[in-house]
Design an enzyme around this catalytic site. Structure first.
Site, mmCIF file in Angstrom:
data_model
loop_
_atom_site.group_PDB
_atom_site.id
_atom_site.type_symbol
_atom_site.label_atom_id
_atom_site.label_comp_id
_atom_site.label_asym_id
_atom_site.label_seq_id
_atom_site.Cartn_x
_atom_site.Cartn_y
_atom_site.Cartn_z
ATOM 1 C CD GLU A 42 -3.291 -0.791 1.874
ATOM 2 O OE1 GLU A 42 -3.319 0.212 2.610
ATOM 3 O OE2 GLU A 42 -4.250 -1.574 1.755
ATOM 4 C CD GLU A 66 -4.003 -5.397 3.735
ATOM 5 O OE1 GLU A 66 -4.833 -4.502 4.015
ATOM 6 O OE2 GLU A 66 -2.777 -5.239 3.826
HETATM 7 C C1 GCO Z 1 -2.651 -2.025 4.857
HETATM 8 C C2 GCO Z 1 -3.732 -1.721 5.737
HETATM 9 C C3 GCO Z 1 -3.737 -2.446 7.024
HETATM 10 C C4 GCO Z 1 -4.931 -1.944 7.782
HETATM 11 C C5 GCO Z 1 -6.196 -2.420 7.114
HETATM 12 C C6 GCO Z 1 -7.454 -2.045 7.839
HETATM 13 O O1 GCO Z 1 -2.084 -1.139 4.404
HETATM 14 O O2 GCO Z 1 -2.317 -3.133 4.555
HETATM 15 O O3 GCO Z 1 -3.682 -0.370 6.021
HETATM 16 O O4 GCO Z 1 -2.512 -2.252 7.647
HETATM 17 O O5 GCO Z 1 -4.869 -2.356 9.082
HETATM 18 O O6 GCO Z 1 -6.304 -1.866 5.844
HETATM 19 O O7 GCO Z 1 -7.695 -0.688 7.733
#
Ligand code: GCO
Length: 490
Positions: free
Chosen positions: A196, A394
């Site tokens: 991300e 995710e």
């Molecule tokens: C990421 C996400 C996670 C968060 C999840 C819930 O970047 O992989 O930010 O670290 O915890 O998206 O909001």
């Protein structure tokens, strides 16, 4: 003239198809995905779960500093204990739960400041041994390790040298990646090089704004005044990942896979008047990354906006091309929700755009519960980006009042419904030819939700943060049933 343009477009389409085909052919012989069953997993990240901020010679990260020194998540909220996942006694119990649930893969991140405490130079072999043991423990339970090299915890020394604003970050990261492949090539096949890029930059801006007491609201889309900084960082992080992917290929890991996990947000224009605005937002959050990876270029409309607004971009002429040629073997998609876009000239400060909520729609912490948009996104990857191999790295949700522990049970019905509906959407896209080979719920456990602290639970396993007691939630049990049903899916 017109004809020539048409022909060029046609040629381009043909060559894109061909390159997509050769990726697929390559996949047939050497790919992990083609040779193994679908991955049914869950995900976590080092800073959100590990605790133990100084154990075994770990160096400090930017997050250690922000949480402890500047208390960006509030007084006493930090990752110093988190869910105690660095502790082998604890994590072995967790792996046992994963096995009971039937997980076939687990996505976790290793901490750069554990492995190279000052960011560059001396490698900490104790940390390497720790993660090698962890990977062996997963494998002993029949769980495929999916290893993220970098999930936002940057060695503090490098952060203080400018972090991702500094173009040298590309070399720092490439050296780190080499250390990782050197030390894990015999154990780990599937690598998530980085996580991300977009949201990490948002979070960094947010943390800085809290530290400087400006307290600007968090936004997934960088504000106009931050756009140059953001695009420059995105470029450095993409180049760093590209460099790492090239290094990965030199190891020739059998059935090895290397991709990056990016968050994708399908945009929905609320009306015809908002269509261009939605396209612009799509350019920043989605196409900026996808075009670089799959077309070797940055989106023209965003570059034009930058030129018109005299943004100081430090992007080299060949940068996007280098990213396009990196040979990432799959795309990791983090999907939570779409972005609803409205052109709103009364708000000139934010590109003249607002983000309203949708009526009659279920909302989770991270946005609207819209599984149909996951399917739309996956079909777009098939149709516009050459149908690459994909892992959902995710997908998940947190809802207020969904995680109440009562009589030793947590009936998180809303999360269970969200996960089931999104898996159905993904499987439907797969039936329509999308090359998706894995799915990971965010998250295995409740954990530290960055600046939002411990109040926002996303896990399938409930954690009592005071006692570290675990309770398997209803969503995990339901996910386990789905896995049983689709265990032999390819
Ligand atoms: C990421 C996400 C996670 C968060 C999840 C819930 O970047 O992989 O930010 O670290 O915890 O998206 O909001």
């Amino acid at each position: 003239m017109k004809k020539i343009i048409v022909c060029t477009t046609l040629l381009l389409t043909i060559s894109l198809r061909l390159s997509a085909q050769s990726t697929t052919n390559q996949m047939n012989q050497t790919s992990y995905f083609k040779n193994n069953a679908f991955l049914w997993g869950a995900a976590s990240a080092s800073y959100q779960v590990e605790g133990a901020p100084t154990a075994d010679g770990k160096g400090q990260s930017n997050w250690d500093e922000w949480m402890n020194r500047y208390q960006v998540a509030g007084k006493g909220v930090n990752g110093n204990v988190a869910i105690n996942f660095y502790d082998r006694t604890q994590y072995l119990k967790d792996i046992k739960l994963f096995k009971e649930l039937g997980l076939t893969s687990y996505r976790f991140s290793i901490s750069w400041p554990r492995i190279i405490p000052t960011g560059t130079g001396k490698v900490n072999t104790v940390a390497i041994d720790h993660y090698r043991t962890f990977v062996k423990d997963l494998k002993a339970a029949g769980i495929e390790p999916v290893m993220t090299l970098y999930h936002w915890d940057m060695p503090l020394e490098l952060y203080n040298k400018g972090g991702w604003d500094n173009r040298q970050s590309i070399e720092w990261f490439a050296d780190y990646a080499r250390v990782v492949f050197d030390n894990f090539k015999d154990l780990v096949k599937i690598y998530v090089i980085s996580n991300e890029i977009l949201i990490e930059t948002d979070m960094t801006l947010q943390a800085k704004s809290i530290i400087s007491k400006e307290n600007a609201p968090f936004s997934v889309i960088p504000a106009p005044e931050n756009l140059a900084t953001a695009l420059n960082q995105f470029n450095h992080k993409l180049l760093a990942a590209a460099r790492a992917a090239k290094i990965f290929h030199t190891y020739g890991i059998p059935q090895g896979e290397a991709g990056i996990a990016i968050p994708l947000f399908p945009t929905i224009a609320v009306d015809a008047h908002s269509a261009k605005a939605a396209e612009f937002i799509d350019g920043i959050v989605n196409r900026w990354f996808l075009d670089a990876i799959y077309k070797g270029s940055y989106p023209q409309d965003i570059l034009e906006y930058a030129a018109e607004h005299r943004l100081h971009l430090k992007i080299g002429a060949a940068d996007a091309k280098e990213i396009g040629e990196a040979g990432l073997t799959y795309l990791g998609i983090n999907y939570y929700a779409p972005l609803i876009v409205q052109k709103n000239d009364a708000q000139p400060g934010f590109y003249g755009i607002t983000f309203p909520t949708l009526p009659n729609t279920d909302y989770a912490y991270n946005g609207a519960n819209r599984p149909d948009q996951l399917k739309r996104l996956l079909l777009r990857m098939r149709d516009e980006y050459g149908n690459p191999a994909i892992i959902i790295t995710e997908n998940g949700a947190g809802f207020e009042n969904d995680d109440l522990l009562s009589n030793g049970q947590v009936n998180d019905a809303r999360r269970a419904g969200y996960i089931k509906a999104h898996i159905e959407a993904m499987l439907s896209a797969k039936r329509e030819g999308v090359n998706v080979f894995g799915y990971h719920v965010w998250s295995s456990h409740d954990n530290l939700e960055w600046i939002a602290g411990y109040g926002r639970r996303f896990g399938m396993i409930y954690v009592d943060f005071d006692t570290q007691q675990r309770t398997v939630k209803a969503s995990a049990k339901e996910y386990g049933e789905i896995i049983k049903q689709f265990k032999s899916l390819k």
